[in-house]
Design a protein around this motif. Structure first.
Motif, PDB file in Angstrom:
ATOM      1  N   GLU A  88      -3.369  -1.719  -1.291  1.00 24.69           N
ATOM      2  CA  GLU A  88      -3.644  -1.077  -2.640  1.00 24.69           C
ATOM      3  C   GLU A  88      -3.810  -1.764  -3.705  1.00 24.69           C
ATOM      4  O   GLU A  88      -2.722  -2.229  -4.145  1.00 24.69           O
ATOM      5  N   SER A 147      -3.984  13.465   0.316  1.00 23.62           N
ATOM      6  CA  SER A 147      -4.656  12.244  -0.265  1.00 23.62           C
ATOM      7  C   SER A 147      -6.182  12.203  -0.469  1.00 23.62           C
ATOM      8  O   SER A 147      -6.899  11.758  -0.979  1.00 23.62           O
ATOM      9  N   CYS A 206       0.895  -1.308  -0.016  1.00 23.01           N
ATOM     10  CA  CYS A 206       0.019   0.082  -0.011  1.00 23.01           C
ATOM     11  C   CYS A 206       1.033   1.345   0.102  1.00 23.01           C
ATOM     12  O   CYS A 206       2.006   1.187   0.474  1.00 23.01           O
ATOM     13  N   THR A 256     -10.317   1.024  -3.849  1.00 22.08           N
ATOM     14  CA  THR A 256      -8.943   1.681  -4.164  1.00 22.08           C
ATOM     15  C   THR A 256      -9.354   3.004  -3.178  1.00 22.08           C
ATOM     16  O   THR A 256     -10.277   3.525  -2.621  1.00 22.08           O
ATOM     17  N   ASN A 257      -7.941   3.582  -2.570  1.00 22.72           N
ATOM     18  CA  ASN A 257      -7.779   4.664  -2.033  1.00 22.72           C
ATOM     19  C   ASN A 257      -7.781   5.938  -3.124  1.00 22.72           C
ATOM     20  O   ASN A 257      -7.799   7.066  -2.690  1.00 22.72           O
ATOM     21  N   ARG A 314      -5.261   9.022   7.172  1.00 17.08           N
ATOM     22  CA  ARG A 314      -4.510   8.410   5.789  1.00 17.08           C
ATOM     23  C   ARG A 314      -2.866   8.793   6.059  1.00 17.08           C
ATOM     24  O   ARG A 314      -2.034   7.938   5.397  1.00 17.08           O
ATOM     25  N   CYS A 338      -9.535  -5.816  -3.293  1.00 19.00           N
ATOM     26  CA  CYS A 338      -8.952  -4.959  -2.342  1.00 19.00           C
ATOM     27  C   CYS A 338      -7.682  -5.287  -1.975  1.00 19.00           C
ATOM     28  O   CYS A 338      -6.719  -5.859  -2.810  1.00 19.00           O
TER      29      CYS A 338
END
Length: 268
Positions: free
Chosen positions: A181, A247, A136, A206-207, A242, A178
């Protein structure tokens, strides 16, 4: 009627090859990418089994009459009701001549052994969430999986493809990739393409930090039609959770990019 032929003798219904079917003890399920997962009764499952492009409606009804020990008129009425439902959910095509290449839908049924083990449960999941990597680009304070770096024993591409084969064989209808990331997985797009070729509905969680127009278009081309983007609150709160300034703006930009390309977008 139509001349010497009844309408039941004119049309040859055939299930669409993009439709996934699965049997269970009390009926089954049908999944299409346009209408999602639909419960089927045992009669509906049987009708689907006989819609191979070589049987007329009358022939399908005759099979149902024999299987259920029903009068012909009762079986014909039930068959038409099922075919109308299949028509509504775009699971069926109609031919005016028998198909040169008959299509027998693959409808796996649970074995007696699996029924004994499972009792009232399904033989396999309808949908699966797959944490494809723990790699991630964020280190969130509230991370459920403790992601950040990939685990040393994560699946190789060959192992991942084998897992996907097993999911498709079990007629799992929907898969959500998932993480971590998921966009950091080197073989994500190959898995998505294989899943969609097999008729699965594919989603992505997703982020948003790695999302740009080019990558979003690639996801669309691979077959993803629904995405979920994580947003934890307003900008200050989100960036705090985060652990990365900017972000929040990146997540919003990802939402806008996905929306502009026609994805179904939800917020986590």
């Amino acid at each position: 009627g139509n001349g010497d032929h009844e309408i039941e003798d004119i049309f040859f219904p055939v299930m669409r090859r993009s439709v996934l079917l699965r049997g269970e003890r009390t009926g089954g399920y049908l999944s299409s990418r346009s209408h999602g997962v639909n419960d089927l009764g045992s009669i509906e499952l049987n009708v689907a089994r006989f819609c191979n492009g070589r049987n007329t409606v009358a022939a399908v009804a005759a099979c149902i009459a024999q299987a259920e020990k029903w009068p012909k008129a009762t079986a014909l009425e039930a068959t038409w009701n099922v075919l109308r439902r299949f028509q509504q959910i775009e699971a069926l095509d109609w031919l005016l001549e028998p198909a040169a290449d008959p299509y027998s839908p693959d409808i796996p049924m649970p074995s007696e052994q699996s029924e004994a083990l499972l009792g009232r449960a399904l033989s396999s999941p309808l949908s699966v969430l797959w944490d494809i990597t723990y790699a991630c680009n964020l280190k969130c304070t509230h991370c459920l999986t403790g992601s950040g770096k990939p685990l040393p024993d994560e699946l190789s591409s060959q192992e991942a493809f084998k897992v996907l084969d097993q999911l498709q064989e079990a007629k799992v209808f929907s898969i959500t990739f998932c993480g971590g990331e998921p966009l950091m997985s080197p073989y994500l797009f190959d898995l998505i393409e294989k899943a969609t070729r097999g008729g699965m509905d594919v989603n992505l969680d997703t982020n948003g930090l790695l999302v740009n127009t080019e990558r979003a278009k690639r996801l669309a081309d691979a077959g993803v039609n629904a995405v979920q983007v994580s947003i934890d609150g307003c900008e200050e709160t989100h960036d705090h959770f985060r652990g990365k300034k900017g972000s929040f703006k990146a997540a919003l930009a990802a939402v806008r990019t996905f929306r502009s390309l026609g994805f179904s977008v939800s917020i986590s």
